[in-house]
Scaffold this motif. Structure first.
Motif, short mmCIF file in Angstrom:
data_model
loop_
_atom_site.label_atom_id
_atom_site.label_comp_id
_atom_site.label_asym_id
_atom_site.label_seq_id
_atom_site.Cartn_x
_atom_site.Cartn_y
_atom_site.Cartn_z
N UNK A 60 5.52 -34.37 -13.71
CA UNK A 60 6.56 -33.80 -14.55
C UNK A 60 6.91 -34.78 -15.67
N UNK A 61 7.77 -34.32 -16.58
CA UNK A 61 8.02 -35.11 -17.78
C UNK A 61 8.68 -36.45 -17.48
N UNK A 62 9.61 -36.47 -16.55
CA UNK A 62 10.26 -37.74 -16.20
C UNK A 62 9.25 -38.74 -15.64
N UNK A 63 8.35 -38.25 -14.81
CA UNK A 63 7.31 -39.13 -14.25
C UNK A 63 6.38 -39.61 -15.35
N UNK A 64 6.04 -38.73 -16.30
CA UNK A 64 5.21 -39.14 -17.43
C UNK A 64 5.90 -40.23 -18.25
#
Length: 239
Positions: free
Chosen positions: A2-6
């Motif tokens: 997900x974006x936060x992990x990216x």
């Protein structure tokens, strides 16, 4: 991912070797080509090449909606983290940063000069702090334009770079700095630095040895692609 992990992954790539090599995409097709290359871990966009592909010039001359939409399409087209070159925020840096995150970008470049000249240090620091507060997860690459604008040298670049890091930036980009100054900048700036290179310039391992965390080409890859296409066409037309 997900974006936060990216975003977390992208931020971490600035903090450990090897040097983060970021190909600069200017449209969906180029982004897909670069993302498929072995060893590619993330992408950046380039405001100059994006603007030119849309029929405009760099320097916030393209309509902000078109620039943001192209960056959004690039981010959606690949699975890798993508950071967007969104200049000085098109008159609304905080709104542009929020839109960037909402569009799927995990980071932005944020320039410290405009057509009106170099932004005063305290004003730029306040804006970086406001962007960090508004979009906490966004990776901010704070561009330092003292060499580009010829308004100062290493000392001013270090002062601005460290002030931007203290305000919440993740990386400092002393654009157009001479290669002879890179080691000094890397040693005196208290965080990762980004160096932009020309084709045929220093190799990644050489920049890494100087202390550089991240390298980009700006519009250089797009310029090379267009030049090669023109060369092929010219050869055919000459026969």
């Amino acid at each position: 991912m997900d974006q936060s992990a990216k975003a977390d992954t992208f931020r971490q790539l600035h903090l450990e070797p090897p040097i983060l090599v970021l190909p600069n995409a200017w449209d969906v097709a180029s982004a897909k080509q670069f993302a498929a290359l072995p060893g590619c871990r993330a992408l950046a966009t380039t405001s100059a090449a994006v603007a030119r592909s849309l029929g405009w010039e760099d320097g916030e001359q393209a309509p902000v909606e078109e620039m943001l939409r192209t960056n959004e399409r690039i981010a959606a087209a690949v699975d890798l983290p993508v950071t967007g070159d969104l200049e000085h925020g098109y008159g609304d840096p905080i709104g542009t940063a929020r839109h960037a995150w909402g569009a799927g970008l995990v980071g932005i470049n944020f320039e410290d000069s405009t057509d009106d000249g170099h932004v005063p240090l305290d004003e730029q620091v306040a804006m970086i702090r406001a962007i960090r507060d508004a979009v906490p997860e966004l990776v901010i690459n704070a561009r330092v334009d003292v060499f580009l604008r010829e308004t100062g040298g290493v000392d001013e670049a270090v002062e601005r770079g460290n002030a931007y890091l203290a305000a919440g930036a993740d990386c400092v980009y002393p654009i157009a700095c001479p290669i002879s100054a890179v080691a000094d900048l890397a040693g005196r700036i208290d965080g990762p630095i980004n160096v932009g290179v020309r084709l045929g310039g220093p190799e990644p391992y050489e920049l890494q040895a100087l202390g550089v965390a991240r390298m980009t080409w700006g519009p250089g890859l797009a310029t090379a692609a267009y030049a090669e296409a023109a060369r092929i066409a010219a050869a055919a037309l000459a026969t």
